[in-house]
Design a protein around this motif. Structure first.
Motif, PDB file in Angstrom:
ATOM      1  N   GLN A  63       0.827  -1.218   0.000  1.00 15.59           N
ATOM      2  CA  GLN A  63       0.000   0.000   0.000  1.00 15.59           C
ATOM      3  C   GLN A  63       0.853   1.257   0.000  1.00 15.59           C
ATOM      4  OE1 GLN A  63      -2.681  -0.312   3.364  1.00 15.59           O
ATOM      5  NE2 GLN A  63      -4.373  -0.845   2.019  1.00 15.59           N
ATOM      6  N   SER A  64       1.987   1.211   0.698  1.00  9.92           N
ATOM      7  CA  SER A  64       2.846   2.399   0.760  1.00  9.92           C
ATOM      8  C   SER A  64       3.452   2.736  -0.590  1.00  9.92           C
ATOM      9  CB  SER A  64       3.962   2.182   1.786  1.00  9.92           C
ATOM     10  OG  SER A  64       4.907   1.238   1.323  1.00  9.92           O
ATOM     11  N   LEU A  65       3.403   1.783  -1.522  1.00  7.70           N
ATOM     12  CA  LEU A  65       3.947   2.004  -2.861  1.00  7.70           C
ATOM     13  C   LEU A  65       2.862   2.367  -3.875  1.00  7.70           C
ATOM     14  CD1 LEU A  65       6.399  -1.038  -2.950  1.00  7.70           C
ATOM     15  CD2 LEU A  65       6.925   1.326  -2.321  1.00  7.70           C
ATOM     16  N   THR A  66       1.660   2.685  -3.384  1.00 10.38           N
ATOM     17  CA  THR A  66       0.546   3.042  -4.258  1.00 10.38           C
ATOM     18  C   THR A  66       0.003   4.414  -3.876  1.00 10.38           C
ATOM     19  OG1 THR A  66      -1.151   2.060  -2.810  1.00 10.38           O
ATOM     20  CG2 THR A  66      -0.088   0.605  -4.410  1.00 10.38           C
ATOM     21  N   ASP A  67      -0.918   4.919  -4.689  1.00 10.25           N
ATOM     22  CA  ASP A  67      -1.579   6.191  -4.397  1.00 10.25           C
ATOM     23  C   ASP A  67      -2.971   5.959  -3.815  1.00 10.25           C
ATOM     24  OD1 ASP A  67      -2.798   5.154  -6.607  1.00 10.25           O
ATOM     25  OD2 ASP A  67      -2.748   6.998  -7.794  1.00 10.25           O
ATOM     26  N   LEU A  68      -3.106   4.899  -3.012  1.00 11.59           N
ATOM     27  CA  LEU A  68      -4.394   4.537  -2.432  1.00 11.59           C
ATOM     28  C   LEU A  68      -4.956   5.682  -1.592  1.00 11.59           C
ATOM     29  CD1 LEU A  68      -6.561   2.370  -1.880  1.00 11.59           C
ATOM     30  CD2 LEU A  68      -5.156   1.598   0.055  1.00 11.59           C
ATOM     31  N   LYS A  69      -6.168   6.080  -1.893  1.00  7.75           N
ATOM     32  CA  LYS A  69      -6.839   7.147  -1.176  1.00  7.75           C
ATOM     33  C   LYS A  69      -8.341   6.905  -1.220  1.00  7.75           C
ATOM     34  CE  LYS A  69      -6.523  12.142  -0.489  1.00  7.75           C
ATOM     35  NZ  LYS A  69      -5.928  13.408  -0.964  1.00  7.75           N
ATOM     36  N   TYR A 278      -1.641   7.703  11.651  1.00  4.53           N
ATOM     37  CA  TYR A 278      -3.084   7.548  11.889  1.00  4.53           C
ATOM     38  C   TYR A 278      -3.859   8.734  11.324  1.00  4.53           C
ATOM     39  CZ  TYR A 278      -7.525   7.344  14.372  1.00  4.53           C
ATOM     40  OH  TYR A 278      -8.861   7.331  14.682  1.00  4.53           O
ATOM     41  N   ILE A 279      -3.380   9.936  11.599  1.00 11.23           N
ATOM     42  CA  ILE A 279      -4.073  11.130  11.110  1.00 11.23           C
ATOM     43  C   ILE A 279      -4.054  11.171   9.582  1.00 11.23           C
ATOM     44  CG2 ILE A 279      -3.974  13.655  11.053  1.00 11.23           C
ATOM     45  CD1 ILE A 279      -2.910  13.562  13.916  1.00 11.23           C
ATOM     46  N   THR A 280      -2.910  10.820   8.990  1.00 11.88           N
ATOM     47  CA  THR A 280      -2.801  10.838   7.524  1.00 11.88           C
ATOM     48  C   THR A 280      -3.733   9.816   6.886  1.00 11.88           C
ATOM     49  OG1 THR A 280      -0.486  11.547   7.686  1.00 11.88           O
ATOM     50  CG2 THR A 280      -1.201  10.602   5.588  1.00 11.88           C
ATOM     51  N   ALA A 281      -3.798   8.616   7.472  1.00 13.39           N
ATOM     52  CA  ALA A 281      -4.572   7.546   6.855  1.00 13.39           C
ATOM     53  C   ALA A 281      -6.060   7.641   7.151  1.00 13.39           C
ATOM     54  CB  ALA A 281      -4.028   6.190   7.319  1.00 13.39           C
ATOM     55  N   PHE A 282      -6.432   7.926   8.406  1.00 13.88           N
ATOM     56  CA  PHE A 282      -7.830   7.801   8.812  1.00 13.88           C
ATOM     57  C   PHE A 282      -8.558   9.135   8.979  1.00 13.88           C
ATOM     58  CE2 PHE A 282      -5.770   3.888  10.231  1.00 13.88           C
ATOM     59  CZ  PHE A 282      -6.580   2.953   9.609  1.00 13.88           C
ATOM     60  N   GLN A 283      -7.821  10.225   8.992  1.00 11.16           N
ATOM     61  CA  GLN A 283      -8.480  11.532   8.998  1.00 11.16           C
ATOM     62  C   GLN A 283      -8.341  12.224   7.648  1.00 11.16           C
ATOM     63  OE1 GLN A 283      -7.343  13.926  12.374  1.00 11.16           O
ATOM     64  NE2 GLN A 283      -7.953  12.373  13.865  1.00 11.16           N
ATOM     65  N   ASN A 284      -7.141  12.185   7.088  1.00 11.02           N
ATOM     66  CA  ASN A 284      -6.956  12.745   5.746  1.00 11.02           C
ATOM     67  C   ASN A 284      -7.271  11.734   4.648  1.00 11.02           C
ATOM     68  OD1 ASN A 284      -6.034  15.029   7.097  1.00 11.02           O
ATOM     69  ND2 ASN A 284      -3.884  14.460   6.887  1.00 11.02           N
ATOM     70  N   LEU A 285      -7.470  10.459   5.021  1.00 10.39           N
ATOM     71  CA  LEU A 285      -7.877   9.382   4.108  1.00 10.39           C
ATOM     72  C   LEU A 285      -6.860   9.112   3.003  1.00 10.39           C
ATOM     73  CD1 LEU A 285     -11.684  10.215   3.777  1.00 10.39           C
ATOM     74  CD2 LEU A 285     -10.544   8.707   5.419  1.00 10.39           C
ATOM     75  N   ALA A 286      -5.609   9.446   3.251  1.00  6.91           N
ATOM     76  CA  ALA A 286      -4.516   9.127   2.311  1.00  6.91           C
ATOM     77  C   ALA A 286      -3.829   7.857   2.816  1.00  6.91           C
ATOM     78  CB  ALA A 286      -3.538  10.292   2.213  1.00  6.91           C
ATOM     79  N   ALA A 291       0.490   4.517   5.108  1.00  9.54           N
ATOM     80  CA  ALA A 291       1.242   3.260   5.138  1.00  9.54           C
ATOM     81  C   ALA A 291       2.741   3.515   5.007  1.00  9.54           C
ATOM     82  CB  ALA A 291       0.756   2.341   4.024  1.00  9.54           C
ATOM     83  N   ALA A 292       3.121   4.494   4.204  1.00  5.92           N
ATOM     84  CA  ALA A 292       4.542   4.836   4.063  1.00  5.92           C
ATOM     85  C   ALA A 292       5.119   5.319   5.391  1.00  5.92           C
ATOM     86  CB  ALA A 292       4.721   5.893   2.980  1.00  5.92           C
ATOM     87  N   LEU A 293       4.349   6.097   6.124  1.00  2.97           N
ATOM     88  CA  LEU A 293       4.805   6.557   7.438  1.00  2.97           C
ATOM     89  C   LEU A 293       5.012   5.384   8.391  1.00  2.97           C
ATOM     90  CD1 LEU A 293       2.551   9.720   7.836  1.00  2.97           C
ATOM     91  CD2 LEU A 293       5.046   9.714   7.913  1.00  2.97           C
TER      92      LEU A 293
END
Length: 320
Positions: A63-69, A278-286, A291-293
């Motif tokens: 996932q960290s290697l994709t633009d999943l959003k 957590y904030i990047t993935a579940f609040q900003n939905l990126a 995953a990269a973080l």
């Protein structure tokens, strides 16, 4: 003559039977071992759980290697683009610094206090007898409950900590409300929660020291501090480091206490990598960037654990 011939025949028959038995034994040993299905059934759940964790881990790396959003219908493989974008931002490096400061300060302070408390518990003074029954209390509390409890106690207006400071003539302290003191406050919470872990392991190490070693040091004129510094401390150093390995891994991954108290604030002063992910993935939905973080956080944890284990092996070889 006939008796000697019979003896020769009996000896030959005995040799043939021994050779046949040896061949049968060799054939049995050469046959493939039978599978122990009960043993396989016993370890199968652990193997399945391990494989599940490995699948989730490698899926997160993918996932960290994709633009999943969230809301994006198509997901594209973008390679290391997420990592390159993170490295260029100041927020990322601030999170790396906050993670290292939090983990390093907490583990170092807990190791020092753990040694002091373990040495206290090895005595029969009144304070040791009082503290022994309650030393495990912070460890059995859920981390989120600890976070909420300390958030209430550290309230600048109505918290009990500022009330206690006022009794000795000190002014109000901002605690987790000020960027300058928030990280220190979080480290204090971590110290209160996890110092008992160090204490128990180091105390077990002190109990394992042969009393004859201490007695020999006393006979040679060593005082209390000299005995501790040159005899006991080197012997319990492996125990300190093995506790530090576990605590360093958990501190670098710490989320509950930090998110439950400050949620990474004020500003970005306590935004460690786990909270930022957590904030990047579940609040900003990126999800790809989040995953990269977490992969970067895992690399830091792996490096820290590897170096600590190497130090533990070196100290153990020196002691033994």
């Amino acid at each position: 003559m006939y008796s000697s011939g019979l003896d020769a025949i009996v000896t030959l028959q005995s040799s043939v039977s021994q050779l046949a038995s040896a061949q049968d034994g060799a054939a049995k040993s050469a046959s493939p071992p039978r599978l122990d299905w009960w043993s396989i059934a016993a370890i199968a759940p652990a193997v399945l759980i391990l494989l599940g964790f490995l699948f989730l881990f490698f899926y997160g790396v993918f996932q960290s290697l994709t633009d999943l959003k969230f809301g994006r219908p198509l997901v594209h493989f973008i390679g290391l683009t997420n990592y390159a974008a993170l490295i260029k931002t100041d927020d990322f490096w601030n999170s790396v610094r906050a993670t290292l400061v939090y983990a390093g300060s907490a583990v170092l302070a807990e190791a020092v206090l753990g040694v002091a408390l373990a040495k206290l518990f090895a005595t029969e003074v009144f304070l040791a007898r009082v503290m022994r029954p309650v030393i495990l209390l912070p460890l059995v509390l859920p981390p989120m409950s600890v976070a909420l409890m300390w958030t209430t106690m550290m309230d600048p207006q109505s918290g009990i900590l500022n009330y206690l400071l006022s009794l000795v003539g000190m002014g109000r302290f901002a605690w987790i409300s000020d960027p300058a003191t928030a990280m220190i406050s979080l480290v204090l919470i971590d110290i209160w929660t996890y110092t008992p872990f160090f204490t128990l392991i180091i105390f077990a190490g002190l109990q394992g020291i042969n009393e004859e070693i201490r007695e020999a040091a006393r006979v040679n004129g060593a005082k209390g501090w000299a005995t501790f510094l040159y005899i006991e401390l080197p012997l319990i150093a492996p125990y300190i480091l093995i506790a530090a390995v576990f605590r360093l891994i958990e501190s670098l991954n710490q989320f509950d206490i930090i998110f439950g108290t400050t949620q990474g604030g004020p500003g970005n002063s306590t935004s460690v990598l786990s909270v930022r992910a957590y904030i990047t993935a579940f609040q900003n939905l990126a999800f790809g960037r989040g995953a990269a973080l977490m992969v970067v956080n895992w690399i830091i944890v792996l490096a820290g654990a590897f170096l600590t284990v190497k130090l533990w092996r070196y100290v153990r070889q020196r002691v033994s």
